[in-house]
Motif scaffolding. Structure first.
Motif, PDB file in Angstrom:
ATOM      1  N   ILE A 158       0.905  -1.269  -0.085  1.00 39.37           N
ATOM      2  CA  ILE A 158       0.119  -0.195  -0.075  1.00 39.37           C
ATOM      3  C   ILE A 158       0.925   1.216   0.126  1.00 39.37           C
ATOM      4  CG2 ILE A 158      -1.696   1.038   1.294  1.00 39.37           C
ATOM      5  CD1 ILE A 158      -2.328  -1.594   2.611  1.00 39.37           C
ATOM      6  N   ASN A 159       0.625   2.242  -0.987  1.00 38.23           N
ATOM      7  CA  ASN A 159       1.652   3.155  -1.076  1.00 38.23           C
ATOM      8  C   ASN A 159       1.318   4.341  -0.178  1.00 38.23           C
ATOM      9  OD1 ASN A 159       3.903   4.391  -2.848  1.00 38.23           O
ATOM     10  ND2 ASN A 159       2.264   6.008  -3.204  1.00 38.23           N
ATOM     11  N   ALA A 160       2.296   5.057   0.473  1.00 29.88           N
ATOM     12  CA  ALA A 160       2.312   6.150   1.168  1.00 29.88           C
ATOM     13  C   ALA A 160       2.012   7.368   0.261  1.00 29.88           C
ATOM     14  CB  ALA A 160       3.505   6.377   2.133  1.00 29.88           C
ATOM     15  N   GLY A 161       0.996   7.916  -0.114  1.00 31.75           N
ATOM     16  CA  GLY A 161       0.646   8.942  -1.041  1.00 31.75           C
ATOM     17  C   GLY A 161      -0.213   8.431  -2.128  1.00 31.75           C
ATOM     18  N   ALA A 162      -1.052   9.464  -2.406  1.00 34.57           N
ATOM     19  CA  ALA A 162      -2.031   8.831  -3.531  1.00 34.57           C
ATOM     20  C   ALA A 162      -1.456   8.804  -4.783  1.00 34.57           C
ATOM     21  CB  ALA A 162      -3.087  10.107  -3.552  1.00 34.57           C
ATOM     22  N   ASN A 163      -1.975   8.018  -5.676  1.00 30.83           N
ATOM     23  CA  ASN A 163      -1.638   8.151  -7.077  1.00 30.83           C
ATOM     24  C   ASN A 163      -2.851   8.272  -8.041  1.00 30.83           C
ATOM     25  OD1 ASN A 163       1.433   7.361  -7.390  1.00 30.83           O
ATOM     26  ND2 ASN A 163       0.712   5.713  -6.098  1.00 30.83           N
ATOM     27  N   MET A 164      -3.175   9.475  -8.157  1.00 25.59           N
ATOM     28  CA  MET A 164      -4.582   9.871  -8.736  1.00 25.59           C
ATOM     29  C   MET A 164      -4.058  10.998 -10.012  1.00 25.59           C
ATOM     30  SD  MET A 164      -7.256  10.246  -5.549  1.00 25.59           S
ATOM     31  CE  MET A 164      -6.392  11.471  -4.928  1.00 25.59           C
ATOM     32  N   GLY A 165      -4.896  10.881 -10.869  1.00 30.88           N
ATOM     33  CA  GLY A 165      -4.857  11.792 -12.002  1.00 30.88           C
ATOM     34  C   GLY A 165      -3.288  11.658 -12.715  1.00 30.88           C
ATOM     35  N   ASP A 166      -2.559  12.728 -12.778  1.00 28.96           N
ATOM     36  CA  ASP A 166      -1.458  12.753 -13.580  1.00 28.96           C
ATOM     37  C   ASP A 166      -0.258  11.810 -12.797  1.00 28.96           C
ATOM     38  OD1 ASP A 166      -2.685  15.308 -13.488  1.00 28.96           O
ATOM     39  OD2 ASP A 166      -1.612  15.285 -15.521  1.00 28.96           O
TER      40      ASP A 166
END
Length: 250
Positions: free
Chosen positions: A90-98
């Protein structure tokens, strides 16, 4: 299922530990992750040197390479048996949009899909998450009946989770990628010798973040699930491009 667990934050990151422990309660898992934090590595492969894999526990390894390296190595030679799917996070930080263009978390899932395995990437909407277990619960719920839905062979699921207790999650939303403003400028500092050093600036603020986007769903306390395609071809442009190129053909 036999699930390959990887990430881009490194094998000692708390997110991959929570994810692996949660999945191991119901599935067979193998953990193969980078030795160190590789955030922003995207789909890079290490081609100019050999890779080393070190076993740190039963069915758990770290690799001195990129997230893509770890999945590629795991599937094509390291593991004794082929996994049934890949879960990255599970990543620390979103991976949304660009963000997905640069994300090593998404890239690890893409490599799994490229090698013929179903794959998902999962990220928390915080750089200092307090509720990794919320994302782990979301993944487990989805895996319970994931076989009931079929996706094109070049598709992965990109999951983003609000950093709140599971009891406050309103549900799941199918979303599209939003969009950010361009990133802020480089940050310049002098090193101890007085020579300039350049740091990549922060990502841009949300621009296209309305209803239906991943940004909007997470902000409304939903788990965002965005289907991403590996084939980047813009098919609706081929006819126009072909007509234009005709004028250059002899």
């Amino acid at each position: 299922m036999h699930i390959l667990v990887s990430n881009d934050d490194g094998y000692r990151a708390p997110g991959i530990t929570v994810l692996a422990d949660a999945l191991a309660a119901e599935h067979k898992i193998s953990v193969v992750a980078p030795e160190r934090n590789c955030s922003g590595a995207s789909n890079s492969l290490t081609l100019e040197r050999g890779l080393r894999a070190c076993q740190v526990a039963e069915n758990s390894y770290y690799v001195d390479g990129t997230p893509t390296d770890t999945v590629h190595l795991a599937v094509t030679g390291l593991l004794a048996s082929m996994p049934d799917m890949v879960v990255s996070g599970i990543n620390a930080g979103a991976n949304m949009g660009d963000d997905v263009l640069y994300s090593g978390t998404v890239a690890a899932a893409m490599e799994g899909r490229h090698l013929g395995l179903p794959a998902i990437a999962v990220s928390m909407d915080s750089y200092t998450p307090q509720h990794y277990e919320t994302a782990a619960t979301a993944v487990l719920q989805l895996l319970n009946d994931i076989e009931q839905v079929s996706f094109a062979a070049n598709t992965i699921l990109n999951i983003n989770v609000p950093d709140i207790p599971w009891s406050q999650i309103k549900g799941f939303r199918a979303t599209r990628l939003g969009n950010r403003h361009k990133s802020e400028g480089m940050i310049v500092q002098d090193d101890p010798r007085g020579d300039p050093m350049y740091w990549v600036g922060p990502p841009g603020a949300e621009q296209d973040a309305g209803e239906g986007t991943d940004f909007h769903a997470v902000k409304q306390h939903y788990v965002s699930i965005t289907p991403l395609q590996i084939d980047l071809t813009r098919y609706n442009c081929i006819a126009d491009l072909d007509s234009w190129l005709d004028s250059h053909n002899r």
